[in-house]
Design a protein around this motif. Structure first.
Motif, PDB file in Angstrom:
ATOM      1  N   PHE A   1      -6.518   4.962  -8.471  1.00  0.00           N
ATOM      2  CA  PHE A   1      -5.288   5.610  -8.071  1.00  0.00           C
ATOM      3  C   PHE A   1      -4.636   6.336  -9.244  1.00  0.00           C
ATOM      4  O   PHE A   1      -4.677   5.860 -10.380  1.00  0.00           O
ATOM      5  N   ASP A   2      -4.052   7.492  -8.951  1.00  0.00           N
ATOM      6  CA  ASP A   2      -3.306   8.210  -9.971  1.00  0.00           C
ATOM      7  C   ASP A   2      -2.027   7.461 -10.283  1.00  0.00           C
ATOM      8  O   ASP A   2      -1.384   6.895  -9.411  1.00  0.00           O
ATOM      9  N   ASN A   3      -1.652   7.429 -11.561  1.00  0.00           N
ATOM     10  CA  ASN A   3      -0.384   6.835 -11.956  1.00  0.00           C
ATOM     11  C   ASN A   3       0.483   7.916 -12.576  1.00  0.00           C
ATOM     12  O   ASN A   3       0.929   7.829 -13.708  1.00  0.00           O
ATOM     13  N   GLU A   4       0.689   8.961 -11.857  1.00  0.00           N
ATOM     14  CA  GLU A   4       1.449  10.105 -12.345  1.00  0.00           C
ATOM     15  C   GLU A   4       2.877  10.054 -11.839  1.00  0.00           C
ATOM     16  O   GLU A   4       3.147   9.531 -10.791  1.00  0.00           O
TER      17      GLU A   4
ATOM     18  N   SER B   1      -3.075   0.729 -21.133  1.00  0.00           N
ATOM     19  CA  SER B   1      -3.141   2.189 -21.170  1.00  0.00           C
ATOM     20  C   SER B   1      -3.191   2.735 -22.592  1.00  0.00           C
ATOM     21  O   SER B   1      -3.147   3.945 -22.788  1.00  0.00           O
TER      22      SER B   1
ATOM     23  N   TYR C   1       0.831  -1.198   0.000  1.00  0.00           N
ATOM     24  CA  TYR C   1       0.000   0.000   0.000  1.00  0.00           C
ATOM     25  C   TYR C   1       0.872   1.256   0.000  1.00  0.00           C
ATOM     26  O   TYR C   1       1.666   1.486   0.906  1.00  0.00           O
TER      27      TYR C   1
ATOM     28  N   VAL D   1      -0.546   0.503  -7.877  1.00  0.00           N
ATOM     29  CA  VAL D   1      -0.992  -0.293  -9.010  1.00  0.00           C
ATOM     30  C   VAL D   1       0.018  -0.220 -10.154  1.00  0.00           C
ATOM     31  O   VAL D   1       0.314   0.860 -10.669  1.00  0.00           O
ATOM     32  N   LEU D   2       0.549  -1.375 -10.540  1.00  0.00           N
ATOM     33  CA  LEU D   2       1.396  -1.487 -11.721  1.00  0.00           C
ATOM     34  C   LEU D   2       0.589  -2.163 -12.813  1.00  0.00           C
ATOM     35  O   LEU D   2      -0.095  -3.155 -12.558  1.00  0.00           O
TER      36      LEU D   2
ATOM     37  N   VAL E   1       1.211   5.352  -2.352  1.00  0.00           N
ATOM     38  CA  VAL E   1       0.450   6.362  -3.088  1.00  0.00           C
ATOM     39  C   VAL E   1       0.004   5.808  -4.432  1.00  0.00           C
ATOM     40  O   VAL E   1      -1.132   5.977  -4.860  1.00  0.00           O
ATOM     41  N   ASN E   2       0.904   5.122  -5.132  1.00  0.00           N
ATOM     42  CA  ASN E   2       0.586   4.517  -6.423  1.00  0.00           C
ATOM     43  C   ASN E   2       0.894   3.020  -6.370  1.00  0.00           C
ATOM     44  O   ASN E   2       1.943   2.575  -6.841  1.00  0.00           O
TER      45      ASN E   2
ATOM     46  N   THR F   1      -8.664   2.939 -12.911  1.00  0.00           N
ATOM     47  CA  THR F   1      -8.214   2.687 -11.552  1.00  0.00           C
ATOM     48  C   THR F   1      -8.520   3.874 -10.652  1.00  0.00           C
ATOM     49  O   THR F   1      -8.641   5.024 -11.118  1.00  0.00           O
TER      50      THR F   1
END
Length: 363
Positions: free
Chosen positions: A360-363, A348, A336, A341-342, A338-339, A358
């Motif tokens: 969650f942000d993936n930035e 994408s 767990y 999720v891979l 901030v990001n 998702t």
């Protein structure tokens, strides 16, 4: 948290279209015929058929017959692959002391694929783990839940892991006489593949779900996307409902979606979590920062093999494996953060057959 709740709401709305549509209104639209069974693989299996148009009772009776055929397949495969039930192919191999055993075509196919997955995972996936896994009480079927092997038992069992599986036509034997098979990592995936074959023969579209091993079959009758909910691991520990999702994969056409997670079959002992994905070198649960893996692939048996391989290889090498295989995509949920999720690159790509939404942000 606000963003997470938003995506959960969106997910629920999206899944509603094909899991709870009204088949009794008589209005033209999407309809579903669905049933479930616990008769096989110690899990609840749900099989659903979808159609578009006017609700039709005669048509639905025919679909229920196909669903019952699907349940027959589940029972048949359980009676081949169960390592607990006396007389199955796997039970007979495990109790043959290294002698030849005549088995079905299904068993030969699954063993051949399993040998391929062993190679691609550098031995991290190995169905000869059975002499070790029999000592772990994850499911509560063969042992009380929470049972653990002693070090002596592991020392005796580990030399059997990795033994040669020798195949001659429809005969099989294990090179080490004390070795045992455990096909739990691939049998359900193969079973949903067989249900998909049945659906394709009958010309119907739908979903087969065996305890998280899911096959989306055919094009959705209304032309839209299927939806695959990605369950948030350890949701209850965060004060969230058990069925909370962190995202959804939208799919056009057929695909399997196989999820393996450390919170699915496990137990706590002395403050430590023990999960069912075993390290073939130690005989103990794999030590990893991966919490769950979902793999989308053409077949269920391939998806199951890759999920275990990813746990064995780790996030980086596991994702490299996925990227090297055309038509295979994966979502890896790590510790767990901030990001957490891979996802593989194909999820994408704008306009792709598979799209990941998702929370969650993936930035």
């Amino acid at each position: 948290m606000k963003k997470l709740m938003t995506i959960i709401f969106m997910l629920a709305a999206g899944l509603l279209v094909f899991t709870a549509c009204d088949s009794s209104s008589g209005e033209e639209g999407m309809h579903v015929v669905s049933d479930e069974t616990y008769d096989g693989f110690e899990t609840v299996s749900t099989v659903s058929i979808f159609y578009y148009g006017q609700q039709d009772n005669v048509r639905e009776r025919g679909y229920r017959a196909i669903i019952n055929e699907s349940f027959d397949i589940i029972r048949e495969m359980h009676n081949i692959f169960s390592r607990f039930d006396e007389g199955t192919d796997v039970w007979r191999i495990n109790n043959a002391g290294g002698e030849w055993v005549e088995v079905s075509d299904h068993t030969i196919y699954v063993l051949q694929r399993s040998l391929e997955y062993k190679e691609m995972s550098n031995g991290g996936f190995d169905v000869t783990i059975g002499a070790v896994s029999r000592y772990w009480g994850f499911s509560g079927v063969n042992l009380p839940r929470g049972a653990m092997p002693t070090q002596q038992q592991l020392d005796e069992a580990l030399p059997t892991v990795g033994t040669d599986i020798i195949i001659d036509g429809n005969r099989v034997r294990l090179a080490h006489p004390q070795a045992m098979l455990d096909l739990g990592a691939v049998a359900k995936g193969y079973t949903v593949d067989l249900i998909a074959e049945l659906f394709n023969e009958r010309g119907v579209a739908g979903i087969a779900n065996m305890g998280g091993d899911t096959m989306l079959i055919g094009d959705r009758p209304d032309g839209g996307h299927w939806g695959i909910g990605l369950r948030l691991p350890f949701a209850a520990q965060m004060g969230l409902p058990l069925d909370t999702h962190f995202g959804i994969v939208r799919a056009l056409g057929s695909t399997s979606a196989l999820t393996s997670a450390v919170d699915q079959r496990n137990f706590m002992m002395d403050g430590n979590l023990y999960h069912h994905i075993l390290d073939t070198t130690t005989g103990r649960p794999i030590e990893t920062n991966i919490v769950s893996v979902t793999v989308m692939a053409e077949t269920g048996i391939l998806g199951e093999g890759i999920t275990t391989a990813i746990f064995a290889l780790g996030p980086a090498a596991g994702m490299q494996l996925v990227e090297s295989m055309p038509g295979v995509e994966a979502v890896i949920f790590v510790e767990y953060a901030v990001n957490p999720v891979l996802m593989s690159s194909g999820l994408s790509q704008p306009g792709g057959r598979l799209q990941l939404e998702t929370a969650f942000d993936n930035e």
